[in-house]
Design a protein around this motif. Structure first.
Motif, PDB file in Angstrom:
ATOM      1  N   UNK A  29       0.807  -1.214   0.000  1.00  0.00           N
ATOM      2  CA  UNK A  29       0.000   0.000   0.000  1.00  0.00           C
ATOM      3  C   UNK A  29       0.837   1.261   0.000  1.00  0.00           C
ATOM      4  N   UNK A  30       1.907   1.255   0.765  1.00  0.00           N
ATOM      5  CA  UNK A  30       2.786   2.429   0.806  1.00  0.00           C
ATOM      6  C   UNK A  30       3.393   2.695  -0.565  1.00  0.00           C
ATOM      7  N   UNK A  31       3.887   1.630  -1.209  1.00  0.00           N
ATOM      8  CA  UNK A  31       4.516   1.802  -2.523  1.00  0.00           C
ATOM      9  C   UNK A  31       3.506   2.327  -3.548  1.00  0.00           C
ATOM     10  N   UNK A  32       2.284   1.781  -3.522  1.00  0.00           N
ATOM     11  CA  UNK A  32       1.262   2.203  -4.492  1.00  0.00           C
ATOM     12  C   UNK A  32       0.785   3.618  -4.203  1.00  0.00           C
ATOM     13  N   UNK A  33       0.618   3.961  -2.924  1.00  0.00           N
ATOM     14  CA  UNK A  33       0.188   5.315  -2.567  1.00  0.00           C
ATOM     15  C   UNK A  33       1.234   6.342  -2.998  1.00  0.00           C
ATOM     16  N   UNK A  34       2.500   6.023  -2.796  1.00  0.00           N
ATOM     17  CA  UNK A  34       3.562   6.938  -3.227  1.00  0.00           C
ATOM     18  C   UNK A  34       3.524   7.136  -4.739  1.00  0.00           C
ATOM     19  N   UNK A  35       3.307   6.053  -5.483  1.00  0.00           N
ATOM     20  CA  UNK A  35       3.225   6.145  -6.941  1.00  0.00           C
ATOM     21  C   UNK A  35       2.037   6.999  -7.370  1.00  0.00           C
ATOM     22  N   UNK A  36       0.890   6.787  -6.725  1.00  0.00           N
ATOM     23  CA  UNK A  36      -0.309   7.556  -7.062  1.00  0.00           C
ATOM     24  C   UNK A  36      -0.106   9.043  -6.805  1.00  0.00           C
ATOM     25  N   UNK A  37       0.599   9.377  -5.742  1.00  0.00           N
ATOM     26  CA  UNK A  37       0.904  10.789  -5.484  1.00  0.00           C
ATOM     27  C   UNK A  37       1.828  11.348  -6.545  1.00  0.00           C
ATOM     28  N   UNK A  38       2.811  10.562  -6.967  1.00  0.00           N
ATOM     29  CA  UNK A  38       3.689  11.025  -8.061  1.00  0.00           C
ATOM     30  C   UNK A  38       2.897  11.260  -9.345  1.00  0.00           C
ATOM     31  N   UNK A  39       1.802  10.480  -9.510  1.00  0.00           N
ATOM     32  CA  UNK A  39       0.965  10.611 -10.696  1.00  0.00           C
ATOM     33  C   UNK A  39      -0.056  11.733 -10.571  1.00  0.00           C
ATOM     34  N   UNK A  40      -0.045  12.439  -9.435  1.00  0.00           N
ATOM     35  CA  UNK A  40      -0.891  13.616  -9.287  1.00  0.00           C
ATOM     36  C   UNK A  40      -2.171  13.417  -8.530  1.00  0.00           C
ATOM     37  N   UNK A  41      -2.456  12.212  -8.042  1.00  0.00           N
ATOM     38  CA  UNK A  41      -3.708  11.952  -7.349  1.00  0.00           C
ATOM     39  C   UNK A  41      -3.699  12.532  -5.938  1.00  0.00           C
ATOM     40  N   UNK A  42      -4.884  12.850  -5.456  1.00  0.00           N
ATOM     41  CA  UNK A  42      -5.079  13.074  -4.030  1.00  0.00           C
ATOM     42  C   UNK A  42      -5.254  11.693  -3.411  1.00  0.00           C
ATOM     43  N   UNK A  43      -4.399  11.329  -2.470  1.00  0.00           N
ATOM     44  CA  UNK A  43      -4.377   9.967  -1.932  1.00  0.00           C
ATOM     45  C   UNK A  43      -4.777   9.964  -0.461  1.00  0.00           C
ATOM     46  N   UNK A  44      -5.714   9.090  -0.129  1.00  0.00           N
ATOM     47  CA  UNK A  44      -6.035   8.812   1.275  1.00  0.00           C
ATOM     48  C   UNK A  44      -5.568   7.400   1.588  1.00  0.00           C
TER      49      UNK A  44
END
Length: 326
Positions: A29-44
């Protein structure tokens, strides 16, 4: 400046959870959340507990990235919660998740679809602990766990089954799957959008691909592509695609196989509907070998969740990474 692919989108990453694979899920989850933030998403980042429905109802994300592993998060239960809430989510649906997690039921479905699976059967753990139910060598595994949790190899010449099966602290269910041990190569095949990526040959440091070999750095060596005859290699790809389709899976899965290179016997052990996304995980490694980096893999998985109700993907291409997107 062009916006990032996920700009303006709210993604809830489900991680942790209640299963014996909680620690692995936290890393995925940490790895995917970090990637999603790099892709511009707002991540919870949502550590999925029994209040998950209330938490998500308050957050109102656009999509849930399910990075849970094991019971409750990977067996159709959380998928049912998300369906009830009307939320888009990644990976397989309720039925495919439940089937794939139940080793006995998934083997029956796969065998009926023409996929070669090991023999063996389901036994009560106390029955399996009293005496050998088949001649060693064989493998004992919980019927509904992953990451090799609670798995035992019973070698030729063993006097009795594993004593751990009757231990007071046993938490892996009352039924265990017992299968003949298939000597040879440990293999894995990632399947993305119904298409197999490649075959990885796994060489565990300890001789058994257990929890530590899967997730500790240096716990195993991965050889991509696997060193095996071309015909067997292609068969591994084909069986993995068949299994993905037969169980009704979506998105990304990983099939685990064994290949007896002396007797040319290839069997598919199981399908993982939410494969690991940790630094030592096999699917990101296979995607990278196909020219798809980790962020693009996470983007595709998220887009796939968006596209299921016909609303279309987030980015403009809608293509499987590595096919024709630049």
């Amino acid at each position: 400046m062009a916006s990032l692919p996920l700009s303006g989108h709210h993604v809830a990453v489900l991680l942790g959870g209640l299963s014996s694979e909680r620690e692995v899920s936290l890393v995925s989850g940490r790895e995917c959340a970090d990637a999603l933030e790099r892709l511009g998403a707002k991540v919870s980042r949502v550590d999925a507990g029994r209040d998950l429905a209330q938490v998500l109802a308050k957050l109102k994300p656009d999509v849930c990235f399910n990075a849970l592993h094991g019971a409750w998060g990977e067996d159709g239960c959380v998928q049912g919660v998300l369906e009830t809430l009307g939320l888009r989510y990644t990976h397989s649906g309720v039925l495919a998740s439940a089937l794939a997690m139940d080793k006995a039921k998934s083997k029956a479905v796969l065998a009926a679809a023409g996929v070669t699976v090991p023999g063996g059967g389901l036994y009560n753990r106390f029955e399996a602990a009293r005496a050998h139910v088949m001649a060693p060598p064989y493998v004992v595994k919980p019927n509904a766990e992953g990451s090799s949790v609670g798995v035992f190899l019973v070698f030729e010449g063993a006097n009795r089954p594993p004593g751990e099966l009757t231990a007071p602290g046993w938490t892996y269910g009352e039924d265990v799957m017992i299968e003949p041990y298939i000597r040879g190569l440990e293999l894995a095949v990632g399947v993305m959008d119904g298409k197999a990526m490649t075959v990885t040959e796994i060489i565990p440091r300890t001789g058994f691909y257990d929890y530590e070999a899967k997730y500790e750095v240096g716990g195993s060596q991965h050889i991509v592509p696997a060193r095996m005859p071309a015909a067997a290699f292609e068969k591994a790809l084909r069986l993995s695609e068949q299994a993905h389709a037969a169980l009704g899976c979506r998105g990304v899965t990983r099939a685990d196989l064994r290949y007896d290179d002396i007797n040319d016997i290839l069997v598919l052990l199981e399908v993982n509907t939410q494969p690991g996304m940790t630094p030592t995980s096999l699917v990101p490694e296979q995607a990278a070998a196909q020219g798809v980096d980790f962020d693009r893999l996470v983007l595709w998985i998220t887009e796939d969740a968006y596209a299921r109700d016909g609303a279309g993907g987030i980015a403009s291409s809608g293509e499987t990474p590595g096919e024709s997107a630049s």
